[in-house]
Design a protein around this motif. Structure first.
Motif, PDB file in Angstrom:
ATOM      1  N   GLU A 109       0.840  -1.191   0.000  1.00  0.00           N
ATOM      2  CA  GLU A 109       0.000   0.000   0.000  1.00  0.00           C
ATOM      3  C   GLU A 109       0.872   1.237   0.000  1.00  0.00           C
ATOM      4  O   GLU A 109       1.737   1.408   0.839  1.00  0.00           O
ATOM      5  CB  GLU A 109      -0.914  -0.003   1.225  1.00  0.00           C
ATOM      6  N   GLY A 110       0.666   2.110  -0.951  1.00  0.00           N
ATOM      7  CA  GLY A 110       1.477   3.314  -1.039  1.00  0.00           C
ATOM      8  C   GLY A 110       0.914   4.252  -2.078  1.00  0.00           C
ATOM      9  O   GLY A 110      -0.046   3.924  -2.778  1.00  0.00           O
ATOM     10  N   PRO A 111       1.527   5.420  -2.224  1.00  0.00           N
ATOM     11  CA  PRO A 111       0.998   6.420  -3.156  1.00  0.00           C
ATOM     12  C   PRO A 111       1.092   5.984  -4.608  1.00  0.00           C
ATOM     13  O   PRO A 111       0.386   6.508  -5.459  1.00  0.00           O
ATOM     14  CB  PRO A 111       1.876   7.651  -2.876  1.00  0.00           C
ATOM     15  N   GLU A 112       2.009   5.026  -4.913  1.00  0.00           N
ATOM     16  CA  GLU A 112       2.134   4.609  -6.311  1.00  0.00           C
ATOM     17  C   GLU A 112       0.987   3.727  -6.770  1.00  0.00           C
ATOM     18  O   GLU A 112       0.805   3.520  -7.966  1.00  0.00           O
ATOM     19  CB  GLU A 112       3.465   3.877  -6.517  1.00  0.00           C
ATOM     20  N   ILE A 113       0.214   3.189  -5.867  1.00  0.00           N
ATOM     21  CA  ILE A 113      -0.930   2.353  -6.217  1.00  0.00           C
ATOM     22  C   ILE A 113      -2.205   3.145  -5.980  1.00  0.00           C
ATOM     23  O   ILE A 113      -2.433   3.620  -4.866  1.00  0.00           O
ATOM     24  CB  ILE A 113      -0.962   1.061  -5.396  1.00  0.00           C
ATOM     25  N   PRO A 114      -3.061   3.302  -6.994  1.00  0.00           N
ATOM     26  CA  PRO A 114      -4.326   4.026  -6.794  1.00  0.00           C
ATOM     27  C   PRO A 114      -5.162   3.359  -5.704  1.00  0.00           C
ATOM     28  O   PRO A 114      -5.269   2.139  -5.647  1.00  0.00           O
ATOM     29  CB  PRO A 114      -5.005   3.930  -8.162  1.00  0.00           C
ATOM     30  N   GLN A 115      -5.740   4.172  -4.845  1.00  0.00           N
ATOM     31  CA  GLN A 115      -6.492   3.650  -3.717  1.00  0.00           C
ATOM     32  C   GLN A 115      -7.975   3.467  -4.038  1.00  0.00           C
ATOM     33  O   GLN A 115      -8.664   2.718  -3.361  1.00  0.00           O
ATOM     34  CB  GLN A 115      -6.348   4.583  -2.518  1.00  0.00           C
ATOM     35  N   THR A 116      -8.460   4.178  -5.042  1.00  0.00           N
ATOM     36  CA  THR A 116      -9.867   4.080  -5.441  1.00  0.00           C
ATOM     37  C   THR A 116      -9.971   4.048  -6.952  1.00  0.00           C
ATOM     38  O   THR A 116      -9.000   4.374  -7.657  1.00  0.00           O
ATOM     39  CB  THR A 116     -10.682   5.269  -4.904  1.00  0.00           C
ATOM     40  N   MET A 117     -11.150   3.690  -7.450  1.00  0.00           N
ATOM     41  CA  MET A 117     -11.366   3.684  -8.889  1.00  0.00           C
ATOM     42  C   MET A 117     -11.263   5.101  -9.458  1.00  0.00           C
ATOM     43  O   MET A 117     -10.744   5.303 -10.566  1.00  0.00           O
ATOM     44  CB  MET A 117     -12.744   3.092  -9.200  1.00  0.00           C
ATOM     45  N   GLU A 118     -11.711   6.106  -8.703  1.00  0.00           N
ATOM     46  CA  GLU A 118     -11.621   7.484  -9.166  1.00  0.00           C
ATOM     47  C   GLU A 118     -10.161   7.907  -9.344  1.00  0.00           C
ATOM     48  O   GLU A 118      -9.796   8.549 -10.337  1.00  0.00           O
ATOM     49  CB  GLU A 118     -12.323   8.419  -8.179  1.00  0.00           C
ATOM     50  N   ASP A 119      -9.312   7.515  -8.360  1.00  0.00           N
ATOM     51  CA  ASP A 119      -7.883   7.821  -8.466  1.00  0.00           C
ATOM     52  C   ASP A 119      -7.262   7.145  -9.687  1.00  0.00           C
ATOM     53  O   ASP A 119      -6.443   7.734 -10.397  1.00  0.00           O
ATOM     54  CB  ASP A 119      -7.147   7.372  -7.205  1.00  0.00           C
ATOM     55  N   PHE A 120      -7.669   5.910  -9.917  1.00  0.00           N
ATOM     56  CA  PHE A 120      -7.125   5.149 -11.043  1.00  0.00           C
ATOM     57  C   PHE A 120      -7.471   5.817 -12.375  1.00  0.00           C
ATOM     58  O   PHE A 120      -6.620   6.006 -13.236  1.00  0.00           O
ATOM     59  CB  PHE A 120      -7.663   3.724 -10.990  1.00  0.00           C
ATOM     60  N   ILE A 121      -8.745   6.183 -12.534  1.00  0.00           N
ATOM     61  CA  ILE A 121      -9.178   6.802 -13.794  1.00  0.00           C
ATOM     62  C   ILE A 121      -8.474   8.132 -14.013  1.00  0.00           C
ATOM     63  O   ILE A 121      -8.013   8.445 -15.119  1.00  0.00           O
ATOM     64  CB  ILE A 121     -10.711   6.990 -13.778  1.00  0.00           C
ATOM     65  N   ALA A 122      -8.379   8.947 -12.936  1.00  0.00           N
ATOM     66  CA  ALA A 122      -7.711  10.238 -13.066  1.00  0.00           C
ATOM     67  C   ALA A 122      -6.245  10.062 -13.470  1.00  0.00           C
ATOM     68  O   ALA A 122      -5.718  10.809 -14.318  1.00  0.00           O
ATOM     69  CB  ALA A 122      -7.809  11.002 -11.743  1.00  0.00           C
ATOM     70  N   GLU A 123      -5.573   9.067 -12.891  1.00  0.00           N
ATOM     71  CA  GLU A 123      -4.165   8.832 -13.202  1.00  0.00           C
ATOM     72  C   GLU A 123      -3.979   8.383 -14.640  1.00  0.00           C
ATOM     73  O   GLU A 123      -3.050   8.825 -15.326  1.00  0.00           O
ATOM     74  CB  GLU A 123      -3.607   7.792 -12.226  1.00  0.00           C
ATOM     75  N   ILE A 124      -4.876   7.517 -15.096  1.00  0.00           N
ATOM     76  CA  ILE A 124      -4.781   7.033 -16.480  1.00  0.00           C
ATOM     77  C   ILE A 124      -5.011   8.180 -17.455  1.00  0.00           C
ATOM     78  O   ILE A 124      -4.326   8.303 -18.482  1.00  0.00           O
ATOM     79  CB  ILE A 124      -5.792   5.894 -16.715  1.00  0.00           C
ATOM     80  N   LYS A 125      -5.965   9.068 -17.153  1.00  0.00           N
ATOM     81  CA  LYS A 125      -6.228  10.200 -18.043  1.00  0.00           C
ATOM     82  C   LYS A 125      -5.046  11.146 -18.114  1.00  0.00           C
ATOM     83  O   LYS A 125      -4.725  11.695 -19.171  1.00  0.00           O
ATOM     84  CB  LYS A 125      -7.456  10.955 -17.548  1.00  0.00           C
ATOM     85  N   ASP A 126      -4.377  11.327 -16.977  1.00  0.00           N
ATOM     86  CA  ASP A 126      -3.251  12.265 -16.947  1.00  0.00           C
ATOM     87  C   ASP A 126      -2.021  11.705 -17.648  1.00  0.00           C
ATOM     88  O   ASP A 126      -1.346  12.412 -18.406  1.00  0.00           O
ATOM     89  CB  ASP A 126      -2.892  12.611 -15.497  1.00  0.00           C
ATOM     90  N   GLU A 127      -1.728  10.429 -17.414  1.00  0.00           N
ATOM     91  CA  GLU A 127      -0.473   9.855 -17.910  1.00  0.00           C
ATOM     92  C   GLU A 127      -0.586   9.242 -19.296  1.00  0.00           C
ATOM     93  O   GLU A 127       0.426   9.092 -19.992  1.00  0.00           O
ATOM     94  CB  GLU A 127       0.029   8.803 -16.919  1.00  0.00           C
ATOM     95  N   ARG A 128      -1.795   8.849 -19.706  1.00  0.00           N
ATOM     96  CA  ARG A 128      -1.997   8.189 -21.006  1.00  0.00           C
ATOM     97  C   ARG A 128      -0.963   7.085 -21.220  1.00  0.00           C
ATOM     98  O   ARG A 128      -0.181   7.096 -22.180  1.00  0.00           O
ATOM     99  CB  ARG A 128      -1.890   9.208 -22.144  1.00  0.00           C
TER     100      ARG A 128
END
Length: 533
Positions: A109-128
């Motif tokens: 568990e850490g900041p490099e792993i998304p903690q929620t689905m919202e975090d995951f989607i936001a990260e994917i949109k930003d990093e492509r």
């Protein structure tokens, strides 16, 4: 035809041109049915084109050239209609990453792993990210959430195990106060029943009910609900069987809370002559059972510490450690013919049931020579509760079980059973019960893991008469999907499971069905702080 396609490929509209509309108007005329058929055809064609453009959009996202003509669409649609194999729309590298074994040391568990689905989607949109990076992040997040869910489930099962296995301080208080009352108050030491009513205890013209319990509050609810709903309470005899330590408090309760005109008998096991003579096989089996459990299971800490077993397996093992499953009160029903040699028929009641109707019609049921009248548990609207077969309780991977029983045979319920004691005495049911208990011990409890129902299913095999499900509704102690309306329409409701109605973990919407038979103004109930909720 005019075909309109939005730039985002989200909308496809088909409009008939002026010439087509004129054709429909002139050729069809007033034939309304044919006109509708044409319109339906146009709608179908519209749907088909929408489907084609969804496929085209997916292909475009995958990097293929975008179709802009019907000819191109035909080339793409043709293979799909003709059943030809298409290239997968999900890149193969995603499958490869997801199918690789999980490396637990890498999942932290850490900041490099998304903690929620919202975090995951936001990260994917930003990093492509590319497909492989996407799959790695997705797998890490899902694995982390699975671990969290597993831990939470196991903790829940452990807390429920502790809550259901311990004696609530309110019930302990009630037992102590009644024991004190028995020693100081002559009214709490009355003979039960009074001398003039003793002949009724062996009179087969009465309705005889047997209740085995060391829980005074639970026993009082069963007895009160039974008498309250009886059309002929003067014909009701309740035989309460308890253990040595609970006998005096139980006697004090029913002495001070008579259910007249019903007749109450309170006896401890040591009061039965038969039970004190020689060796009782189930007592020996229980002693061995305790030793095997302590060695074989290693206690709740060892069970919870297992990181490889699924949560529901851990829950079953925790339940197997419950004192209830090694309680003589739970095994006593197998000795009914010996405990009541003068009676022909009895109804046995568990102490976690509530009676909601007159039970005298149970004596009119023709048992067709069978011993045990019970509700089957493999047929019913509630598929979660009424889906139990032999394979639900017995281990059919063991040859001793597999060679003797059918895994798909319907199981039946303990808790409210009609026992024809005359028919029982002509069988070897009790012997079979002891035999299989011994076999399970020899097999390190591998034939089944918990409860008296599995050996009961075996011992009463071929001796069960199915009765209407109205007489016994199950599951109120382990699932809360039962509606109040359905529960109120049953003759007997059973809080089987961990969430007993006298515990804080009881389902709050179902508990009132039980508490309605508790007098919370009673001085013993009030002094022990026993409340409705």
């Amino acid at each position: 035809m005019q075909l309109h396609i939005s730039p985002s490929l989200r909308h496809v509209t088909v409009l008939p041109t002026k010439g087509v509309r004129e054709f429909i108007k002139v050729k069809i005329g007033s034939r309304r049915l044919s006109y509708r058929m044409v319109l339906y055809s146009l709608l179908f064609f519209t749907f088909l084109l929408r489907f084609v453009f969804v496929l085209t959009a997916v292909d475009t996202i995958d990097g293929e050239s975008k179709c802009s003509t019907l000819g191109c669409l035909g080339k793409k649609l043709g293979p799909r209609i003709l059943g030809r194999r298409l290239e997968p729309s999900v890149p193969e590298v995603i499958y490869q990453v997801l199918e690789e074994p999980v490396n637990q040391s890498e999942v932290q568990e850490g900041p490099e792993i998304p903690q929620t689905m919202e975090d995951f989607i936001a990260e994917i949109k930003d990093e492509r990210p590319d497909a492989k990076t996407f799959a790695v992040k997705l797998k890490a997040m899902v694995t982390l959430l699975e671990q969290r869910t597993r831990t939470a489930k196991i903790q829940e099962y452990l807390y429920r195990h502790v809550a259901s296995s311990s004696i609530p301080k309110q019930l302990h208080c009630l037992t102590l106060k009644l024991a004190n009352e028995h020693s100081t108050n002559a009214d709490a030491r009355l003979q039960l029943p009074s001398a003039e009513l003793v002949p009724a205890l062996v009179d087969n013209s009465f309705f005889h009910f047997v209740l085995a319990s060391d829980n005074i509050l639970a026993a009082s609810v069963v007895a009160s609900s039974l008498v309250h709903n009886s059309l002929h309470p003067e014909k009701v005899v309740i035989h309460v069987i308890t253990d040595r330590k609970t006998y005096y408090p139980m006697q004090a309760w029913f002495s001070l809370h008579p259910l007249t005109p019903a007749i109450i008998e309170v006896k401890a096991l040591h009061h039965f002559d038969w039970f004190t003579k020689g060796k009782v096989p189930v007592l020996e089996a229980m002693e061995k059972d305790q030793k095997v459990r302590s060695q074989f299971r290693g206690g709740s800490s060892a069970i919870v510490a297992n990181n490889t077993e699924k949560p529901y397996i851990i829950a079953a093992k925790l339940q197997a450690l419950s004192p209830k499953y090694n309680s003589l009160m739970n095994h006593i029903r197998i000795y009914l013919p010996e405990l009541f040699p003068s009676l022909n028929k009895v109804v046995f009641l568990d102490d976690d049931i509530v009676v909601q109707t007159d039970l005298s019609p149970l004596w009119d049921i023709d048992m067709n020579g069978k011993v045990n009248g019970a509700v089957e548990t493999c047929r019913g609207e509630d598929k979660f509760v009424m889906s139990k077969r032999f394979k639900s309780y017995l281990n059919f991977s063991h040859p001793l079980i597999a060679n003797n029983f059918d895994p798909n045979e319907c199981a039946w319920a303990y808790g409210m059973n009609i026992f024809d004691l005359e028919a029982w005495r002509r069988t070897n049911i009790s012997h079979a019960y002891h035999f299989w208990l011994e076999e399970n011990l020899k097999s390190d409890l591998s034939l089944w893991q918990l409860g008296t129902l599995p050996p009961g299913l075996i011992a009463f095999h071929g001796h069960v008469h199915t009765i209407n499900p109205f007489w016994h509704m199950l599951g109120l102690g382990y699932q809360d999907n039962t509606t109040i309306a359905d529960a109120e329409s049953a003759g007997v409701i059973h809080f089987n499971g961990r969430a007993k109605p006298w515990l804080d973990i009881a389902f709050p919407q179902l508990r009132p069905l039980w508490t309605k038979y508790v007098d919370f103004s009673d001085r013993f109930i009030k002094s022990c702080h026993i409340r409705a909720s």
